[in-house]
Design an enzyme around this catalytic site. Structure first.
Site, short mmCIF file in Angstrom:
data_model
loop_
_atom_site.label_atom_id
_atom_site.label_comp_id
_atom_site.label_asym_id
_atom_site.label_seq_id
_atom_site.Cartn_x
_atom_site.Cartn_y
_atom_site.Cartn_z
N ARG A 85 -20.46 9.04 -43.88
CA ARG A 85 -21.72 8.31 -43.66
C ARG A 85 -21.49 7.14 -42.68
O ARG A 85 -21.99 7.13 -41.56
CB ARG A 85 -22.27 7.79 -45.00
N ASP A 86 -20.69 6.21 -43.08
CA ASP A 86 -20.54 4.97 -42.30
C ASP A 86 -19.78 5.24 -40.99
O ASP A 86 -20.04 4.60 -39.96
CB ASP A 86 -19.79 3.95 -43.17
N HIS B 210 -16.88 -3.23 -50.26
CA HIS B 210 -16.87 -2.44 -49.01
C HIS B 210 -16.52 -3.42 -47.89
O HIS B 210 -17.32 -4.27 -47.54
CB HIS B 210 -18.28 -1.86 -48.83
N HIS C 6 -15.01 -4.39 -44.02
CA HIS C 6 -14.71 -4.02 -42.64
C HIS C 6 -13.48 -4.81 -42.20
O HIS C 6 -13.13 -5.82 -42.80
CB HIS C 6 -15.93 -4.28 -41.74
N CYS D 211 -21.77 -0.84 -38.62
CA CYS D 211 -23.24 -0.80 -38.63
C CYS D 211 -23.76 -0.88 -37.20
O CYS D 211 -23.50 -1.86 -36.49
CB CYS D 211 -23.78 -1.95 -39.46
N ASN E 218 -14.49 0.11 -40.33
CA ASN E 218 -14.26 -0.08 -41.76
C ASN E 218 -12.77 -0.23 -42.02
O ASN E 218 -11.93 0.16 -41.20
CB ASN E 218 -14.74 1.16 -42.51
N1 COA Z 1 -35.97 9.45 -43.47
C1 COA Z 1 -36.44 10.05 -42.36
N2 COA Z 1 -37.42 9.54 -41.60
C2 COA Z 1 -37.93 8.37 -42.02
C3 COA Z 1 -37.49 7.70 -43.15
C4 COA Z 1 -36.46 8.28 -43.90
N3 COA Z 1 -35.97 7.71 -44.98
N4 COA Z 1 -38.21 6.58 -43.29
C5 COA Z 1 -39.06 6.51 -42.25
N5 COA Z 1 -38.90 7.60 -41.48
C6 COA Z 1 -39.59 7.93 -40.24
C7 COA Z 1 -41.10 7.86 -40.35
O1 COA Z 1 -41.64 9.09 -40.74
C8 COA Z 1 -41.48 7.52 -38.94
O2 COA Z 1 -41.41 8.67 -38.13
P1 COA Z 1 -42.33 8.88 -36.85
O3 COA Z 1 -41.98 7.76 -35.89
O4 COA Z 1 -41.95 10.22 -36.35
O5 COA Z 1 -43.72 8.76 -37.36
C9 COA Z 1 -40.37 6.59 -38.50
O6 COA Z 1 -39.24 6.92 -39.30
C10 COA Z 1 -40.72 5.13 -38.70
O7 COA Z 1 -41.15 4.95 -40.04
P2 COA Z 1 -41.44 3.50 -40.66
O8 COA Z 1 -41.77 3.65 -42.09
O9 COA Z 1 -42.43 2.76 -39.77
O10 COA Z 1 -40.05 2.88 -40.61
P3 COA Z 1 -39.44 1.81 -39.64
O11 COA Z 1 -39.68 2.08 -38.22
O12 COA Z 1 -39.82 0.50 -40.19
O13 COA Z 1 -37.87 2.09 -39.91
C11 COA Z 1 -36.14 2.76 -41.45
C12 COA Z 1 -37.31 1.85 -41.16
C13 COA Z 1 -35.40 2.19 -42.63
C14 COA Z 1 -36.64 4.15 -41.77
C15 COA Z 1 -35.22 2.86 -40.22
O14 COA Z 1 -35.04 1.57 -39.70
C16 COA Z 1 -33.89 3.45 -40.53
O15 COA Z 1 -33.79 4.62 -40.89
N6 COA Z 1 -32.82 2.67 -40.36
C17 COA Z 1 -31.47 3.12 -40.57
C18 COA Z 1 -30.69 2.05 -41.23
C19 COA Z 1 -29.25 2.43 -41.37
O16 COA Z 1 -28.91 3.55 -41.71
N7 COA Z 1 -28.36 1.48 -41.08
C20 COA Z 1 -26.95 1.65 -41.16
C21 COA Z 1 -26.44 1.74 -42.54
S1 COA Z 1 -26.54 0.27 -43.47
ZN ZN Z 2 -19.08 -0.10 -43.51
#
Ligand code: COA
Ligand code: ZN
Length: 296
Positions: free
Chosen positions: A13-14, A206, A208, A239, A248
């Site tokens: 994942r990370d 966890h 880094h 991240c 990490n």
């Molecule tokens: N899985 C898949 N798609 C998702 C989702 C999820 N859990 N949550 C939201 N989406 C999709 C929505 O359907 C939307 O799609 P579209 O643009 O095709 O319509 C889009 O993502 C935006 O949705 P929204 O609810 O407005 O979310 P956002 O833009 O505020 O983004 C997150 C929020 C959390 C979904 C996004 O920032 C994210 O996935 N971040 C990843 C964080 C991460 O993994 N960080 C590293 C590890 S800590």
């Molecule tokens: Zn990490």
């Protein structure tokens, strides 16, 4: 002394989330997960149910989950989720255990998952209510410091932040040093405060390795009584939403030191090292221009 420790591998994942230059095929991810299991890994965060726009590398979360659960039904396998949508997708893929991420830093929470603290707490409660039987670890990102706000020296700030989550039913919290800014004294101090405030709360760590302090911090956590430690094969990862974050703590380094000290990790160091080299070759050869060095 009880010399058992639990190593939780988070590389799939990370680590993989930070391989941004090309897509790693599902079969290669599954092969690596298989290799990790065969060297003794029993606990793994293997993907995230996040937006594929935010983390394209993990867009195959549903498929990988089905394959992993089918192949390793008895192992402790779980995935990260940022919101109810992620929890729903995880649940529908068959997962009963997830980790839910929120940052202690309001600015990192916004950068990482585009939520205020209030929204993140509301979303946690929503997930708990919707899936009452699901096991949910809370990943507290930037628990020791933030790329935008600097180091957090006051452990009571963390204690206060977690109060609402404890009241909302959090059973386990993973203290994540997202940018590798923690030091061993801080680790011990924070764990002591949390253990006193929330004696029933399970803790994980966890770290880094930005300044090479990941091992020292892990040992400090063990001395403070925490036996569940996360790390990533080959030290891969970081991240994408934390500027300057480096890798990490590597699972090989952690396993080697702990085994040398007489702890039982259940993981064969020599076989693990081969797997780390295989992963480095795979990523370097096919997906990344970066040099990845695995120490012999
Ligand atoms: N899985 C898949 N798609 C998702 C989702 C999820 N859990 N949550 C939201 N989406 C999709 C929505 O359907 C939307 O799609 P579209 O643009 O095709 O319509 C889009 O993502 C935006 O949705 P929204 O609810 O407005 O979310 P956002 O833009 O505020 O983004 C997150 C929020 C959390 C979904 C996004 O920032 C994210 O996935 N971040 C990843 C964080 C991460 O993994 N960080 C590293 C590890 S800590
Ligand atoms: Zn990490």
């Amino acid at each position: 002394m009880d010399n058992k420790v639990e190593i939780i591998e988070v590389g799939p994942r990370d680590g993989f989330q930070s391989v941004t230059c090309a897509h790693i095929p599902l079969q290669e991810k599954l092969e690596l997960i298989g290799d990790l299991v065969s060297v003794g890994v029993r606990h793994m965060e293997f993907t995230s149910f996040v937006s594929p726009k935010a983390i394209p590398q993990l867009a195959d979360a549903g498929e990988i989950t089905k394959a992993v659960l089918e192949t390793y039904p008895d192992l402790d396998m779980f995935a990260l989720v940022p919101n109810l949508r992620g929890a729903k997708n995880a649940y529908e893929s068959g997962l009963q255990k997830v980790c839910y991420v929120v940052s202690l830093s309001a600015s990192h929470n916004q950068a990482n998952i585009n939520r205020t603290h209030e929204q993140s707490l509301a979303s946690f409660r929503e997930i708990k209510d919707t899936y009452p039987d699901m096991e949910i670890i809370v990943d507290l990102a930037t628990a020791f410091g933030c790329p935008f706000e600097g180091k957090y020296r006051d452990p009571y700030r963390v204690k206060e932040f977690l109060k609402d989550y404890v009241e909302a039913g959090m059973k386990t919290c993973c203290l994540c040093d997202t940018i590798g800014i923690a030091d061993p004294a801080q680790v011990k101090g924070l764990i002591a405060v949390l253990q006193e405030a929330y004696p029933d709360l399970g803790l994980m760590v966890h770290f880094h390795d930005t300044r090479g302090s990941g091992l020292a911090n892990s040992l400090a956590a063990i001395e403070a009584g925490v036996v569940r430690l996360q790390s990533a094969l080959g030290g891969l990862g970081g991240c994408p939403f934390a500027p300057g974050a480096s890798g990490n703590l590597s699972t090989e380094d952690l396993v080697w030191v702990l085994e040398e000290m007489g702890y039982e990790t259940g993981i064969c160091f020599h076989e693990l090292l081969k797997t780390a080299k295989k992963q480095a070759g795979m990523i370097q050869g096919n997906y990344s221009g970066h040099q990845i060095h695995i120490r012999d």
